[in-house]
Design an enzyme around this catalytic site. Structure first.
Site, PDB file in Angstrom:
ATOM      1  N   ASP A  67     -30.763  29.390  -1.390  1.00 50.88           N
ATOM      2  CA  ASP A  67     -29.404  29.293  -1.924  1.00 50.88           C
ATOM      3  C   ASP A  67     -29.385  28.885  -3.397  1.00 50.88           C
ATOM      4  OD1 ASP A  67     -30.405  26.788  -1.339  1.00 50.88           O
ATOM      5  OD2 ASP A  67     -28.910  26.295   0.156  1.00 50.88           O
ATOM      6  N   ASP A 136     -24.404  17.348   8.457  1.00 48.14           N
ATOM      7  CA  ASP A 136     -23.527  17.985   9.443  1.00 48.14           C
ATOM      8  C   ASP A 136     -24.236  19.127  10.187  1.00 48.14           C
ATOM      9  OD1 ASP A 136     -23.760  19.842   7.471  1.00 48.14           O
ATOM     10  OD2 ASP A 136     -21.639  19.892   6.913  1.00 48.14           O
ATOM     11  N   HIS A 138     -26.008  21.650   8.789  1.00 53.89           N
ATOM     12  CA  HIS A 138     -26.068  22.973   8.153  1.00 53.89           C
ATOM     13  C   HIS A 138     -27.478  23.298   7.681  1.00 53.89           C
ATOM     14  CE1 HIS A 138     -25.038  20.822   4.193  1.00 53.89           C
ATOM     15  NE2 HIS A 138     -26.124  21.507   3.874  1.00 53.89           N
ATOM     16  N   GLU A 143     -22.291  26.179   6.040  1.00 53.87           N
ATOM     17  CA  GLU A 143     -21.489  25.035   6.458  1.00 53.87           C
ATOM     18  C   GLU A 143     -20.931  25.252   7.870  1.00 53.87           C
ATOM     19  OE1 GLU A 143     -21.916  22.575   4.800  1.00 53.87           O
ATOM     20  OE2 GLU A 143     -21.137  22.585   2.751  1.00 53.87           O
TER      21      GLU A 143
HETATM   22  C1  GLP Z   1     -28.316  21.114   0.609  1.00 49.82           C
HETATM   23  C2  GLP Z   1     -29.210  22.356   0.656  1.00 49.82           C
HETATM   24  C3  GLP Z   1     -29.934  22.439   1.986  1.00 49.82           C
HETATM   25  C4  GLP Z   1     -30.634  21.118   2.280  1.00 49.82           C
HETATM   26  C5  GLP Z   1     -29.621  19.996   2.341  1.00 49.82           C
HETATM   27  C6  GLP Z   1     -30.232  18.640   2.658  1.00 49.82           C
HETATM   28  O1  GLP Z   1     -27.158  21.300   1.326  1.00 49.82           O
HETATM   29  N1  GLP Z   1     -28.450  23.557   0.449  1.00 49.82           N
HETATM   30  O2  GLP Z   1     -30.864  23.505   1.943  1.00 49.82           O
HETATM   31  O3  GLP Z   1     -31.322  21.221   3.498  1.00 49.82           O
HETATM   32  O4  GLP Z   1     -28.972  19.940   1.066  1.00 49.82           O
HETATM   33  O5  GLP Z   1     -30.814  18.096   1.514  1.00 49.82           O
HETATM   34  P1  GLP Z   1     -31.773  16.830   1.516  1.00 49.82           P
HETATM   35  O6  GLP Z   1     -33.119  17.333   1.889  1.00 49.82           O
HETATM   36  O7  GLP Z   1     -31.741  16.347   0.085  1.00 49.82           O
HETATM   37  O8  GLP Z   1     -31.227  15.851   2.479  1.00 49.82           O
END
Ligand code: GLP
Length: 267
Positions: A67, A136, A138, A143
């Site tokens: 993304d 949440d 995702h 989302e």
């Molecule tokens: C964002 C990214 C996800 C990632 C999530 C959790 O939403 N788009 O790909 O998994 O954050 O991030 P973190 O690893 O910093 O908790």
């Protein structure tokens, strides 16, 4: 789903890096799906170490990131392109032309998203998709409520995700509200998925993903439909799993089987 519980985030990172490195050694031209966020950082650090100290060769590897925020220049310190260059790509011998991250500045987003999907197909599909998870539940930026058949597209971020990611931007106002993200359907087409989660803030999402019903409200739960998913968790992220002891037992037996297989092959 194969569930592996490691004692610390460091162990999670090392185990994940071992799985990626095994694939790169076995299939030097492999296609990796990569994720951003704080969770995979340790895995990238370990892969960089393996490149430097053990000669792990990324010269033929192709990558696709999940993304990107809409509106951010690749040189913006919070863009996912910048993140990948900084934390991984510039430290290994990957050909920059083999690294793909959606372009948050695309003018025609529909065309760009379709092109991204086509590029993945033209490269033979993703061999191994690395995933983190949002609080949440995702995956990528899919989302809650995202179609479980969704493809790469624009997605509006929820207030919770904007709040969670504000820590990188300094303020909530600075966080883009839109992102380009691979869809759940795109992710499910990867040959193998590697889901990483650490810390107690992920425990509920992990429980819902692994042991809850399949629902678009927890997009990671769609991974239950995939035939080859490995979840590597630290103790805190695994804390709410009802079948934790069973997963441990499975892994212990699995290691004994693998050791026996290795011994037979060697001897
Ligand atoms: C964002 C990214 C996800 C990632 C999530 C959790 O939403 N788009 O790909 O998994 O954050 O991030 P973190 O690893 O910093 O908790």
């Amino acid at each position: 789903m194969r569930v592996i519980v490691e004692s610390t985030p460091n162990e999670v990172a090392r185990h994940a890096a071992r799985i990626v490195a095994d694939l790169v050694r076995r299939k030097p031209k492999c296609v990796l799906g990569l994720a951003t966020g704080s969770t995979p950082l340790g895995m990238y650090a370990e892969l960089i170490r393996m490149h430097r100290e053990e000669g792990l060769d990324f010269s033929k590897v192709v990558t696709f990131n999940l993304d990107e925020y809409v509106g951010l220049e690749p040189a913006h310190p919070q863009s996912y392109r910048y993140f990948m260059d900084e934390h991984f790509f510039r430290h290994i011998n990957i050909d920059p032309r083999h690294t793909h991250v959606p372009d948050g500045r695309a003018l025609d987003f529909d065309a760009h998203c379709q092109q991204y999907e086509k590029l993945i197909r033209d490269c033979g599909g993703i061999d191994l998709q690395v995933l983190g998870i949002g609080r949440d539940g995702h995956i990528a930026f899919n989302e809650p409520g995202s179609s479980l058949g969704s493809r790469t597209r624009l997605k509006t971020l929820t207030a919770e995700t904007v709040r969670d990611n504000a820590r990188f931007f300094g303020s909530e106002e600075a966080v883009p509200r839109l992102a380009i993200t691979m869809g759940v359907g795109t992710i499910l087409e990867s040959r193998q998925c590697l889901l990483l989660a650490c810390g107690s803030s992920k425990a509920r999402a992990v429980r819902d993903t692994v042991e809850g019903p399949i629902t678009a409200q927890v997009t990671a739960s769609a991974l239950q439909l995939h035939r080859d998913v490995i979840c590597i968790l630290d103790e805190q992220a695994a804390a709410m799993l009802a079948r934790r002891d069973y997963y441990r037992e499975v892994e212990a037996l699995q290691s004994r089987l693998e050791a026996a297989r290795r011994a037979r092959a060697e001897g």
